[in-house]
Design a protein around this motif. Structure first.
Motif, PDB file in Angstrom:
ATOM      1  N   GLY A 242     -23.602  47.126   6.308  1.00 58.57           N
ATOM      2  CA  GLY A 242     -24.635  47.201   7.334  1.00 58.57           C
ATOM      3  C   GLY A 242     -24.038  47.139   8.721  1.00 58.57           C
ATOM      4  N   LEU A 243     -24.627  47.907   9.646  1.00 58.23           N
ATOM      5  CA  LEU A 243     -24.126  48.006  11.014  1.00 58.23           C
ATOM      6  C   LEU A 243     -25.244  47.639  11.984  1.00 58.23           C
ATOM      7  N   LEU A 244     -24.973  46.650  12.848  1.00 49.93           N
ATOM      8  CA  LEU A 244     -25.921  46.196  13.864  1.00 49.93           C
ATOM      9  C   LEU A 244     -25.401  46.649  15.227  1.00 49.93           C
ATOM     10  N   LEU A 245     -26.253  47.279  16.022  1.00 53.24           N
ATOM     11  CA  LEU A 245     -25.819  47.844  17.300  1.00 53.24           C
ATOM     12  C   LEU A 245     -26.594  47.226  18.456  1.00 53.24           C
ATOM     13  N   ASN A 246     -25.897  46.478  19.294  1.00 52.23           N
ATOM     14  CA  ASN A 246     -26.456  46.010  20.561  1.00 52.23           C
ATOM     15  C   ASN A 246     -25.680  46.686  21.682  1.00 52.23           C
ATOM     16  N   ASN A 247     -25.596  47.994  21.597  1.00 55.43           N
ATOM     17  CA  ASN A 247     -24.793  48.825  22.500  1.00 55.43           C
ATOM     18  C   ASN A 247     -25.381  50.227  22.431  1.00 55.43           C
ATOM     19  N   GLU A 248     -26.101  50.631  23.476  1.00 56.13           N
ATOM     20  CA  GLU A 248     -26.793  51.924  23.449  1.00 56.13           C
ATOM     21  C   GLU A 248     -25.828  53.092  23.312  1.00 56.13           C
ATOM     22  N   ALA A 249     -24.660  52.986  23.946  1.00 57.26           N
ATOM     23  CA  ALA A 249     -23.682  54.068  23.826  1.00 57.26           C
ATOM     24  C   ALA A 249     -23.217  54.221  22.378  1.00 57.26           C
ATOM     25  N   ALA A 250     -23.073  53.102  21.685  1.00 57.80           N
ATOM     26  CA  ALA A 250     -22.680  53.153  20.277  1.00 57.80           C
ATOM     27  C   ALA A 250     -23.756  53.824  19.443  1.00 57.80           C
ATOM     28  N   ALA A 251     -25.017  53.510  19.726  1.00 59.16           N
ATOM     29  CA  ALA A 251     -26.112  54.132  18.989  1.00 59.16           C
ATOM     30  C   ALA A 251     -26.133  55.639  19.206  1.00 59.16           C
ATOM     31  N   ALA A 252     -25.898  56.071  20.447  1.00 55.88           N
ATOM     32  CA  ALA A 252     -25.906  57.501  20.745  1.00 55.88           C
ATOM     33  C   ALA A 252     -24.728  58.226  20.099  1.00 55.88           C
ATOM     34  N   ALA A 253     -23.596  57.538  19.972  1.00 58.98           N
ATOM     35  CA  ALA A 253     -22.394  58.170  19.406  1.00 58.98           C
ATOM     36  C   ALA A 253     -22.349  58.119  17.892  1.00 58.98           C
ATOM     37  N   LEU A 254     -23.083  57.194  17.272  1.00 56.62           N
ATOM     38  CA  LEU A 254     -22.935  56.956  15.839  1.00 56.62           C
ATOM     39  C   LEU A 254     -23.229  58.164  14.956  1.00 56.62           C
ATOM     40  N   PRO A 255     -24.260  58.969  15.219  1.00 56.62           N
ATOM     41  CA  PRO A 255     -24.493  60.118  14.332  1.00 56.62           C
ATOM     42  C   PRO A 255     -23.276  61.012  14.165  1.00 56.62           C
ATOM     43  N   SER A 256     -22.577  61.295  15.269  1.00 54.35           N
ATOM     44  CA  SER A 256     -21.399  62.168  15.163  1.00 54.35           C
ATOM     45  C   SER A 256     -20.241  61.454  14.478  1.00 54.35           C
ATOM     46  N   VAL A 257     -20.123  60.144  14.698  1.00 55.09           N
ATOM     47  CA  VAL A 257     -19.056  59.374  14.040  1.00 55.09           C
ATOM     48  C   VAL A 257     -19.267  59.358  12.532  1.00 55.09           C
ATOM     49  N   LEU A 258     -20.495  59.105  12.106  1.00 53.22           N
ATOM     50  CA  LEU A 258     -20.771  59.094  10.666  1.00 53.22           C
ATOM     51  C   LEU A 258     -20.555  60.477  10.059  1.00 53.22           C
ATOM     52  N   ALA A 259     -21.010  61.513  10.760  1.00 56.67           N
ATOM     53  CA  ALA A 259     -20.849  62.876  10.237  1.00 56.67           C
ATOM     54  C   ALA A 259     -19.374  63.220  10.060  1.00 56.67           C
ATOM     55  N   ALA A 260     -18.531  62.795  11.008  1.00 56.23           N
ATOM     56  CA  ALA A 260     -17.100  63.093  10.922  1.00 56.23           C
ATOM     57  C   ALA A 260     -16.440  62.402   9.739  1.00 56.23           C
ATOM     58  N   ARG A 261     -17.039  61.297   9.303  1.00 58.14           N
ATOM     59  CA  ARG A 261     -16.487  60.538   8.177  1.00 58.14           C
ATOM     60  C   ARG A 261     -17.168  60.898   6.856  1.00 58.14           C
ATOM     61  N   GLY A 262     -18.109  61.827   6.909  1.00 54.36           N
ATOM     62  CA  GLY A 262     -18.823  62.221   5.703  1.00 54.36           C
ATOM     63  C   GLY A 262     -19.784  61.156   5.211  1.00 54.36           C
ATOM     64  N   LEU A 263     -20.308  60.346   6.123  1.00 53.93           N
ATOM     65  CA  LEU A 263     -21.207  59.264   5.756  1.00 53.93           C
ATOM     66  C   LEU A 263     -22.621  59.552   6.251  1.00 53.93           C
ATOM     67  N   ARG A 264     -23.593  58.966   5.544  1.00 54.52           N
ATOM     68  CA  ARG A 264     -24.982  59.104   5.933  1.00 54.52           C
ATOM     69  C   ARG A 264     -25.663  57.736   5.875  1.00 54.52           C
ATOM     70  N   ALA A 265     -26.617  57.551   6.798  1.00 54.68           N
ATOM     71  CA  ALA A 265     -27.438  56.335   6.766  1.00 54.68           C
ATOM     72  C   ALA A 265     -28.810  56.698   6.174  1.00 54.68           C
ATOM     73  N   PRO A 266     -29.303  55.931   5.196  1.00 54.80           N
ATOM     74  CA  PRO A 266     -28.758  54.674   4.681  1.00 54.80           C
ATOM     75  C   PRO A 266     -27.982  54.817   3.367  1.00 54.80           C
ATOM     76  N   ASP A 267     -27.687  56.067   2.951  1.00 57.94           N
ATOM     77  CA  ASP A 267     -27.048  56.254   1.646  1.00 57.94           C
ATOM     78  C   ASP A 267     -25.714  55.523   1.553  1.00 57.94           C
ATOM     79  N   ASP A 268     -24.921  55.598   2.649  1.00 54.63           N
ATOM     80  CA  ASP A 268     -23.580  55.012   2.627  1.00 54.63           C
ATOM     81  C   ASP A 268     -23.481  53.728   3.444  1.00 54.63           C
ATOM     82  N   ILE A 269     -24.255  53.639   4.477  1.00 51.37           N
ATOM     83  CA  ILE A 269     -24.252  52.444   5.327  1.00 51.37           C
ATOM     84  C   ILE A 269     -25.621  52.321   5.986  1.00 51.37           C
ATOM     85  N   SER A 270     -26.151  51.114   6.051  1.00 57.74           N
ATOM     86  CA  SER A 270     -27.437  50.883   6.716  1.00 57.74           C
ATOM     87  C   SER A 270     -27.200  50.531   8.183  1.00 57.74           C
ATOM     88  N   VAL A 271     -28.156  50.925   9.022  1.00 57.30           N
ATOM     89  CA  VAL A 271     -27.982  50.765  10.469  1.00 57.30           C
ATOM     90  C   VAL A 271     -29.263  50.235  11.089  1.00 57.30           C
TER      91      VAL A 271
END
Length: 342
Positions: A242-271
Motif C-alpha cells: 500500500g502507498l500513502l501520498l501526502n505529496n501532490e507532485a507524487a500523486a500526479a507522477a504516480l500513474p506514469s511511474v506505475l505504468a513504467a514498472r508494469g504495475l496497476r492500482a489496485p491489482d498490484d499495489i493499493s494507493v
C-alpha cells in the motif's frame, strides 16, 4: 449605465450631495449618507473604490497573502486561492492577491494604507512570523492552516493528524500490513509546514496501534525528481502493498511511474492520496484520496472574515479554530493485497 445622477435622484438629494456622501470630502449627515448608499445598492452603481472607502470605512477588498514556493506543488496552491476568491466575490468583495516573499512587509503596507478590509493568510507555518503583525493590524484576519498559537485570528484547516490515521486504517481494513508514506520535501517541514509531520505522526500512531509496518519517505515537489524518488522508494520496499501520498507532485507522477514498472492500482499495489477533488480532475488521477478540502477551507475563512469585517471593530465574537474532519473519496484504487506468487 447607472450614473451618480441616477443615485442622487433615487436618494432624493442633489448630485453634489450624493458625490460628497460617497467621497467624504464634506460632512454629510449619517442619514443622508445611508440613503445614498442604499440607492447605490438598489441601482447597482459602482462608485470609485477610494471614494466608497472614505464614506463607509470599507474598501470591499480582501487581502490574500499566499506564496508560490519552490518546494511545494504550485497547482495545489491554486485550489486554495480559488476557494477564497470565489467566496469573496459571492459576498461582494474583491481579492487582492499578494505573493511577495516578504509577507511581514506586505501585511504592514496593506494594513497601514487601509487598502483592504481584512486578510486571509495561506502557506501558514507553525511559527509564522506574519501572525504577530496580523494580530496587531487594524483589520481582522483568518488563516488557512493551523499555526502553533491561534489566538487573535480565525483558523481553518484539515485535521491532518486524523487524516494520517484514516489513511492507515483504510489500508488496514483492506488487509494491508506493510505500507509506504510519501510526504512533501523535508524543506517544507524545516520551513514550518507542520501539516506534513502532523499527518505523518497520525499515520505512525495508527500503524503502531494496528501492528502495521510503515515506511516514511520525503519526495521531491516536481518532476523529474519526484518520478525518480517514487521509483527508488518502491525498489527499497518490495514487500509493501500500500502507498500513502501526502505529496501532490507524487500523486500526479504516480500513474506514469506505475505504468513504467508494469504495475496497476489496485491489482498490484493499493494507493490512497491526500488532495482535492479539483486537483484529481485536473490531473485525471484514478486514486482514492482524502479530500484536502482546499475550496471549502478558503470559503470558510472568507465567510468568517467578512462576518468580522461587517460586525466592525466592536464585534465581540470569539475567534474560532475549525479542523475539517477527513473524508475518503473512493476511486477504486484500494483492494486486498495481491496474493504472493509461490
Amino acid at each position: 449605465m447607472v450614473t451618480i445622477g441616477d443615485v442622487a435622484k433615487v436618494a432624493g438629494v442633489s448630485r453634489s450631495t450624493a458625490s460628497y456622501a460617497l467621497s467624504g470630502k464634506r460632512t454629510i449627515s449619517p442619514a443622508v449618507v445611508q440613503r445614498v448608499l442604499d440607492a447605490v445598492d438598489e441601482l447597482g452603481y459602482i462608485p470609485n473604490a477610494g471614494a466608497r472607502a472614505l464614506a463607509t470605512s470599507h474598501t470591499k477588498v480582501i487581502g490574500l497573502l499566499g506564496r508560490f514556493l519552490d518546494d511545494e506543488f504550485a497547482p495545489a496552491m491554486l485550489q486554495y486561492i480559488l476557494g477564497v476568491t470565489n467566496r469573496a466575490r459571492e459576498l461582494g468583495y474583491d481579492t487582492l492577491l499578494v505573493s511577495e516573499e516578504d509577507g511581514i512587509h506586505a501585511l504592514q503596507r496593506l494594513s497601514s494604507s487601509r487598502m483592504v478590509d481584512g486578510f486571509v493568510l495561506l502557506n501558514v507555518a507553525e511559527r509564522d512570523t506574519r501572525l504577530e503583525i496580523l494580530r496587531a493590524a487594524l483589520q481582522p484576519g483568518a488563516t488557512v492552516g493551523l499555526p502553533a498559537e491561534c489566538d487573535g485570528v480565525d483558523v481553518f484547516d484539515l485535521d491532518f493528524v486524523e487524516s494520517g490515521r484514516l489513511m492507515v486504517q483504510t489500508m488496514h481494513d483492506a488487509g494491508h500490513r506493510e505500507l509506504i508514506l510519501v510526504s512533501q520535501p523535508v524543506h517544507v517541514v524545516e520551513r514550518g509546514g507542520a501539516y506534513v509531520w502532523r499527518l505523518a505522526d497520525g499515520a505512525r500512531e495508527r500503524a503502531a496501534e494496528l501492528g502495521v509496518t510503515l515506511h516514511h519517505h520525503h519526495g521531491d515537489s516536481s518532476q523529474p525528481g519526484i518520478g525518480r524518488d517514487l521509483a527508488d522508494i518502491l525498489d527499497r520496499h518490495p514487500g509493501a502493498t500500500g502507498l500513502l501520498l501526502n505529496n501532490e507532485a507524487a500523486a500526479a507522477a504516480l500513474p506514469s511511474v506505475l505504468a513504467a514498472r508494469g504495475l496497476r492500482a489496485p491489482d498490484d499495489i493499493s494507493v490512497i492520496g491526500r488532495y482535492s477533488d479539483d486537483f484529481a480532475r485536473t490531473f485525471s488521477l484514478p486514486f482514492t484520496a482524502i479530500d484536502s478540502a482546499a475550496d471549502e477551507l478558503g470559503r470558510r475563512a472568507v465567510q468568517q472574515l467578512v462576518a468580522r469585517i461587517e460586525d466592525g471593530p466592536d464585534g465581540t465574537a470569539p475567534h474560532v479554530v475549525e479542523l475539517i474532519p477527513p473524508a475518503v473519496h473512493d476511486r477504486g484504487s484500494i483492494a486486498a493485497p495481491p496474493t504472493p506468487r509461490g
